[in-house]
Structures are given as C-alpha cells and as structure tokens.
Design a protein around this motif. Sequence first.
Motif, PDB file in Angstrom:
ATOM      1  N   ARG A 303       0.811  -1.217   0.000  1.00  0.00           N
ATOM      2  CA  ARG A 303       0.000   0.000   0.000  1.00  0.00           C
ATOM      3  C   ARG A 303       0.849   1.274   0.000  1.00  0.00           C
ATOM      4  O   ARG A 303       0.351   2.362   0.279  1.00  0.00           O
ATOM      5  CB  ARG A 303      -0.938  -0.019   1.212  1.00  0.00           C
ATOM      6  N   THR A 304       2.105   1.137  -0.355  1.00  0.00           N
ATOM      7  CA  THR A 304       3.010   2.291  -0.355  1.00  0.00           C
ATOM      8  C   THR A 304       2.552   3.354  -1.342  1.00  0.00           C
ATOM      9  O   THR A 304       2.488   4.548  -1.019  1.00  0.00           O
ATOM     10  CB  THR A 304       4.443   1.851  -0.704  1.00  0.00           C
ATOM     11  N   SER A 307      -0.772   5.022  -0.315  1.00  0.00           N
ATOM     12  CA  SER A 307      -0.541   5.951   0.787  1.00  0.00           C
ATOM     13  C   SER A 307       0.035   7.263   0.278  1.00  0.00           C
ATOM     14  O   SER A 307      -0.382   8.356   0.699  1.00  0.00           O
ATOM     15  CB  SER A 307       0.406   5.318   1.813  1.00  0.00           C
ATOM     16  N   ASP A 308       0.983   7.177  -0.658  1.00  0.00           N
ATOM     17  CA  ASP A 308       1.588   8.375  -1.242  1.00  0.00           C
ATOM     18  C   ASP A 308       0.560   9.181  -2.011  1.00  0.00           C
ATOM     19  O   ASP A 308       0.508  10.422  -1.931  1.00  0.00           O
ATOM     20  CB  ASP A 308       2.747   7.968  -2.156  1.00  0.00           C
ATOM     21  N   HIS A 311      -1.718  11.032   0.454  1.00  0.00           N
ATOM     22  CA  HIS A 311      -0.984  12.141   1.076  1.00  0.00           C
ATOM     23  C   HIS A 311      -0.949  13.347   0.142  1.00  0.00           C
ATOM     24  O   HIS A 311      -1.225  14.492   0.553  1.00  0.00           O
ATOM     25  CB  HIS A 311       0.432  11.695   1.422  1.00  0.00           C
ATOM     26  N   GLU A 417      -0.746  13.431   6.529  1.00  0.00           N
ATOM     27  CA  GLU A 417       0.023  12.298   7.080  1.00  0.00           C
ATOM     28  C   GLU A 417      -0.907  11.287   7.735  1.00  0.00           C
ATOM     29  O   GLU A 417      -0.721  10.066   7.577  1.00  0.00           O
ATOM     30  CB  GLU A 417       1.044  12.815   8.095  1.00  0.00           C
ATOM     31  N   ALA A 420      -2.697   9.287   5.054  1.00  0.00           N
ATOM     32  CA  ALA A 420      -1.760   8.332   4.420  1.00  0.00           C
ATOM     33  C   ALA A 420      -1.493   7.154   5.361  1.00  0.00           C
ATOM     34  O   ALA A 420      -1.467   5.993   4.917  1.00  0.00           O
ATOM     35  CB  ALA A 420      -0.456   9.033   4.061  1.00  0.00           C
ATOM     36  N   ASP A 421      -1.317   7.429   6.648  1.00  0.00           N
ATOM     37  CA  ASP A 421      -1.083   6.362   7.604  1.00  0.00           C
ATOM     38  C   ASP A 421      -2.316   5.460   7.744  1.00  0.00           C
ATOM     39  O   ASP A 421      -2.194   4.239   7.966  1.00  0.00           O
ATOM     40  CB  ASP A 421      -0.738   6.944   8.985  1.00  0.00           C
ATOM     41  N   THR A 422      -3.505   6.052   7.607  1.00  0.00           N
ATOM     42  CA  THR A 422      -4.735   5.266   7.676  1.00  0.00           C
ATOM     43  C   THR A 422      -4.762   4.228   6.561  1.00  0.00           C
ATOM     44  O   THR A 422      -5.162   3.075   6.769  1.00  0.00           O
ATOM     45  CB  THR A 422      -5.964   6.188   7.560  1.00  0.00           C
ATOM     46  N   VAL A 423      -4.327   4.614   5.367  1.00  0.00           N
ATOM     47  CA  VAL A 423      -4.278   3.679   4.246  1.00  0.00           C
ATOM     48  C   VAL A 423      -3.311   2.550   4.549  1.00  0.00           C
ATOM     49  O   VAL A 423      -3.584   1.371   4.290  1.00  0.00           O
ATOM     50  CB  VAL A 423      -3.864   4.421   2.954  1.00  0.00           C
ATOM     51  N   THR A 424      -2.158   2.884   5.109  1.00  0.00           N
ATOM     52  CA  THR A 424      -1.114   1.890   5.361  1.00  0.00           C
ATOM     53  C   THR A 424      -1.514   0.913   6.474  1.00  0.00           C
ATOM     54  O   THR A 424      -1.241  -0.293   6.390  1.00  0.00           O
ATOM     55  CB  THR A 424       0.199   2.593   5.769  1.00  0.00           C
ATOM     56  N   GLU A 425      -2.195   1.437   7.490  1.00  0.00           N
ATOM     57  CA  GLU A 425      -2.451   0.629   8.688  1.00  0.00           C
ATOM     58  C   GLU A 425      -3.826  -0.031   8.711  1.00  0.00           C
ATOM     59  O   GLU A 425      -4.056  -0.933   9.544  1.00  0.00           O
ATOM     60  CB  GLU A 425      -2.305   1.525   9.925  1.00  0.00           C
TER      61      GLU A 425
END
Length: 427
Positions: A303-304, A307-308, A311, A417, A420-425
């Motif tokens: 999901r990098t 996430s980008d 953001h 941020e 973006a962190d929500t997407v990753t986690e």
Amino acid sequence: MFLQFHTLTSYPGTLLNRDDAGFAKRLPFGGATRTRVSSQCLKYHWRNFDGEHALYGIDDVEESLRSRETFRRRVAQPLVNDGHPAPLVRAATVSLKELIVSGGTANKTTVKDAITAESDDEISDVLDTNQVTIFGAPEMQYLRSLAGEVIESVRNDFPVFWESDGVPDSDAVGDVADAIRKSDLIKSRKVKKNLKGLDLASGLDAALFGRMATSDVLARGDAAIHVAHAFTTHKEESESDYFSAVDELRRDQPEESGEMGAGHINSQELTSGLFYSYVVIDVPLLVSNLEGCERDDWSDADRTLASDVVHRFVHLMTRVSPGAKLGSTAPYAYAQCLIAEAGTAQPRTMANAFQEPVSKEGDVLKNSYDALASYVDDLNGMYGRTTEAKLSATNDSSALQDTLGLDDTTPVPKIAEWAADTVTEAG
C-alpha cells in the motif's frame, strides 16, 4: 474503508467554471440558485497540477493519456518513424483499434481503406476513435509492440507484393487486409490477458478516476476517488463586469485614425462565494486499481503507492484551484476548512447542511461553520458517530470541534500524514 474530505473555500471576483455560453456554472439546490464548479473541472486541475505534491511527481508512475487520436499519434506514427511501411502500420493499427474499442474483428473494407489512405483526413478517419479514450503508457507500448509483430509477420508472408517504397501491389491489398485483420496475433483473449498482466496498465489517472470501456478487451476501471460538484453554501453572487481594451495608436495619434476610443469593448460575468466540496476515497478499490490485485485482497497488498497518492491528494484538494482566467482574476485560494474522516460506514455528504442557503449577513464562513455543526450534530443524534475525524480550520471553529468530538484543530499537513497512515495501517 473510506476516507472522506469536506472543504470550504472562498473565491472572490472569479469565473472558475463556465458553461457553453460563457457564464458561471450554476446549480439549483434547496430552492435557491448556487454558483457551481463541476467535478470534471476539479479533477482536471488536480490531476494536471505540476507543482509541489503533484500526482505525477511520484517516481516511476506514468500518467494516462485522454485523446481521440491515441492510435494515430501514439501507436501508428512511432512505428512509421521507426521505418515500418505506413500502409501496413495503418492496417495493423486500425485492426487493433477495432479489437480494443468494440471487441470485434475489423471490417475488411476499413482495413483496405487504411492501407490505401493518402490524405491526412483519410488517415484520421480510419485511425481516430469517435470518443476520447484513456490509455496508460504500458498499454500504448504494448499495442505498438504488437502492431510491429503483425507488420513483420505480414511482410514475411507477402514479400513479393511490396515495392521498395512500401506501397502494396494493388492486386494484393485485399489479401494483405485479410492477413492483418485475421492475424493470430490479434486475438481478443490473448490481447486481453496480456493487457491485464501489465503493471498499472491504464496509468495513474484511470486508476484514481476510472475508465469507461466499450469492449471487455480493454479493462474498465471503476473510480476509486469520487468527487462531487462544488457549490456555494449561500445564494449565488454575481455581477457583469464591463471592460474595454485601449487601442494605443488611437489613443496616442487620434489625428491619423480620425477617432479616439477603445479597440475592444465587452463584458464578462464575475462571481464570488464560499464553496463546499466533497471527496470520497474508496481505499480498497484504490489499492486494487494501483496494485492490480483483487479488491478483496487489498489488505495483503503493498500500500506504499496508495498511501503516497492519498498524502498528495489531501494537499491538492485544499490548495489547487480551478485555473480559469488566471491573468484577470488570479483565482488562487486555499481551503479555509477541511474535515477529514475515516471509517467503514457508508459515506455521506455534508452538502445538506446547506440545503437552506446560509445567510450572507455577517460572516459567511462562520454561518457555514454553524450550519455544518448543526447538521453533523443531527446526524450523530440519528446514527451515532460512524467515523474518526480530523479538523483543520481558520477563524473560530469551536462549534465544529465540539460536534466532531475534537479538542483542537490539526494542520493540513498533519491531516495528510494521518490519511496516508490510515491507508497503510487499515485492514
């Protein structure tokens, strides 16, 4: 998992988005006419922005191309430039176009017309599509390569029919047309499989905002980012701006022209207003579109990139304005309010907070804050809080903070941020 973003942005003295008559686009809502900016306009400027946080600033990610002329200018012309016979290039390209656009085999007459076409208009008629199509760079590269293979195959099968200048013998045109359009290399199942196997085949644009396709060879893509039309929270405000352009020779040497005055007189509409905008990001679909995985498998995918994208998108929708009439109105404005939400519940717009236009008496922004706070409070009373929220706002936003259950506001970069962190986690 959905991310939702709501913004309020004020624009004074602009003409952000025009209709076919040159007037500001409008929307009747709640018994009152509002000034509107279309979702197409917003998406165009967000995806084409070329500055800090630009979507196409992401390394190794290529944009999609929207055009009716893609097959002629991005498939056929590069092959001609590489030395392939133009008649064969056109025949192979039109055969691929028919397969991709309609899913069928090209008509023999159409392929013969492509071989014998001479004028630019004739070439455009056979190679250009009737509507704008969206292709990614990997797809265009694959189609060029495939067309090249078809051309070489036909040249090997019919060597005696080709003169030195690449023009087929007239008796061979029909045979060559049949060989190309029925080539084993141009089979829908094979082409579809190869296109599907390309990484980010349709490009970033189509992955975010979707792609319609009329055949199942070219993959249709559902939009992962849903954008509503922006509209003013209050009744429209507009005026007709009368202007003239000075003819400087008439001004400085009236004796030679015999008259003084302007070289041009006209009028244009100017509008001002506080606009509500709403965007939803379907996170599983975004990951699926970007990584080529099944939607149900999104939580196991990398999901990098997603996430980008998120953001950058938060920065774009809060900072990038529609770019109409830059020289005469400088329509640059940052959002004065951003509400960001994350959750698994069905998304819901806050547009109905402004179903009754807010009063233009006093502070329109404060009145809009109050309308939002009241509406969200009513929704929470009916359904409970269904999302985690963040708020960034100018002026006194205490009523909104209380309704959203927040102790303080958060700067936009921090919200970017967090999203973006929500997407990753998530997941």
